[in-house]
Design a protein around this motif. Structure first.
Motif, short mmCIF file in Angstrom:
data_model
loop_
_atom_site.label_atom_id
_atom_site.label_comp_id
_atom_site.label_asym_id
_atom_site.label_seq_id
_atom_site.Cartn_x
_atom_site.Cartn_y
_atom_site.Cartn_z
N VAL A 268 5.12 63.81 -90.22
CA VAL A 268 5.90 64.14 -89.03
C VAL A 268 7.38 64.09 -89.38
O VAL A 268 7.83 63.15 -90.03
N ASP A 269 8.10 65.11 -88.95
CA ASP A 269 9.56 65.08 -89.08
C ASP A 269 10.09 64.26 -87.91
O ASP A 269 10.18 64.75 -86.78
N GLU A 270 10.41 63.00 -88.19
CA GLU A 270 10.71 62.07 -87.10
C GLU A 270 11.85 62.51 -86.21
O GLU A 270 11.76 62.43 -84.99
N ALA A 271 12.92 62.99 -86.82
CA ALA A 271 14.09 63.39 -86.03
C ALA A 271 13.73 64.52 -85.08
O ALA A 271 13.98 64.44 -83.86
N GLN A 272 13.07 65.55 -85.62
CA GLN A 272 12.68 66.70 -84.80
C GLN A 272 11.69 66.27 -83.72
O GLN A 272 11.76 66.71 -82.58
N PHE A 273 10.75 65.44 -84.13
CA PHE A 273 9.72 65.01 -83.20
C PHE A 273 10.33 64.20 -82.06
O PHE A 273 9.95 64.35 -80.90
N ALA A 274 11.30 63.37 -82.40
CA ALA A 274 11.97 62.57 -81.36
C ALA A 274 12.69 63.51 -80.38
O ALA A 274 12.61 63.33 -79.16
N ARG A 275 13.33 64.53 -80.92
CA ARG A 275 14.01 65.52 -80.08
C ARG A 275 12.99 66.19 -79.16
O ARG A 275 13.23 66.38 -77.98
#
Lengths: 119, 119
Positions: B73-80
Motif C-alpha cells: 500500500v502506498d501509505e501517503a496516497q492511501f491516507a489521502r
DNA sequence: AGGATCAGCAACCTTTGGTTGCACATCGCT
DNA sequence: AGCGATGTGCAACCAAAGGTTGCTGATCCT
C-alpha cells in the motif's frame, strides 16, 4: 469486519452516477427518472436502472403517483449506510496509524543501534 | 464537490475484492498476486488485474524482485484517499442533518397550528 | 541441467452500465 | 369524449469490467 451487506452498499455507492443521483435527491428532496436524467449525462433508462439498484440496496424508495414514479432517499437507511462507510474508513485510518507507529519504532531502533557497515 | 479523481478512487475501492486486498496488504505489509489469491476466492490472474487497477489509482505500488512482483500500500496516497472518502461521508452526513432540522421545524409549525379538519 | 514456481499475455465468458426503439398509461386541453 | 403530450416500463443490443482457463517465459533451487 466487512459483511456481505456492506458489499451491496459499497457497489451501490461506488458508481459515480449513483453518487450524483443521491446528491440530487438529497438536494431536491425527491425526483423521478426523467427529472434526474435531465441533470445527468445519461439517458432516462440508465437512470431508471440505477434507481433500481439504489432501491434494492434500500437507499432510496419509489412511490407511484399517477403516471410518474417519485423517488426519495430513505433517510434512515441512508444514515445507516453513511455510518457503515465511515466505520470502514475509520478502520483503515486506525490501521494506517498503527503501521506508522511501528515504522517509527523501527526508526528509533535503527537510530539507537548504528548501521552494520561492512568494513 | 466531487471531482473526476474521486471517481477513480471510489470505483477502485467500490469492488469488494479490492477492498479485501487492501485489508490484506495493510495487515501483512506486502503481498504478491499469488499470495493474495491464496487468501481470496478468485484466481491469481483476477488478483493481478485488480492490482493493476489499484496501482493505476495510486493506492498500491508494485516492485519487481527476482521472479516475483511485490505490492504494498502506498501509505501517503492511501491516507489521502481515506480522507477524501471521509469528506464525502461528512458532506452526506451534514446534508442529512440539515434535512432533519427542516423536518423538525415543519413538525413544530404543524404542532403550533392545529390541523385543518374538514368539518 | 532441469523441475518447480512465479508472472505475464491472450482468448473467451458473464455481468453491468449504457443506448435506441417501442408499447402502454396518464394527464390536459379543446 | 377524443387526442396529443408526457412519463414509464420492457426488450434487444453494445461496450466495458470482472473472471476464468491455457499457454509462454523468466527465475529460483537442488
Amino acid at each position: 469486519m466487512s459483511t456481505v451487506i456492506d458489499d451491496e452498499l459499497w457497489s451501490a455507492v461506488g458508481d459515480p452516477i449513483r453518487r450524483r443521483m443521491l446528491d440530487l435527491l438529497l438536494a431536491d428532496g425527491r425526483g423521478t427518472a426523467t427529472t434526474l436524467s435531465e441533470q445527468l449525462p445519461v439517458t432516462r433508462q440508465a437512470v431508471a436502472k440505477h434507481l433500481g439498484v439504489l432501491d434494492r440496496a434500500g437507499l432510496v424508495h419509489g412511490t407511484a403517483s399517477g403516471r410518474e414514479r417519485i423517488y426519495a432517499v430513505d433517510e434512515a437507511q441512508f444514515a445507516r449506510a453513511v455510518a457503515q462507510l465511515a466505520s470502514v474508513g475509520a478502520a483503515w485510518d486506525a490501521r494506517l496509524r498503527r503501521i506508522r507507529t511501528i515504522a517509527e519504532a523501527i526508526q528509533r531502533t535503527r537510530d539507537a543501534r548504528p548501521p552494520t557497515d561492512p568494513s
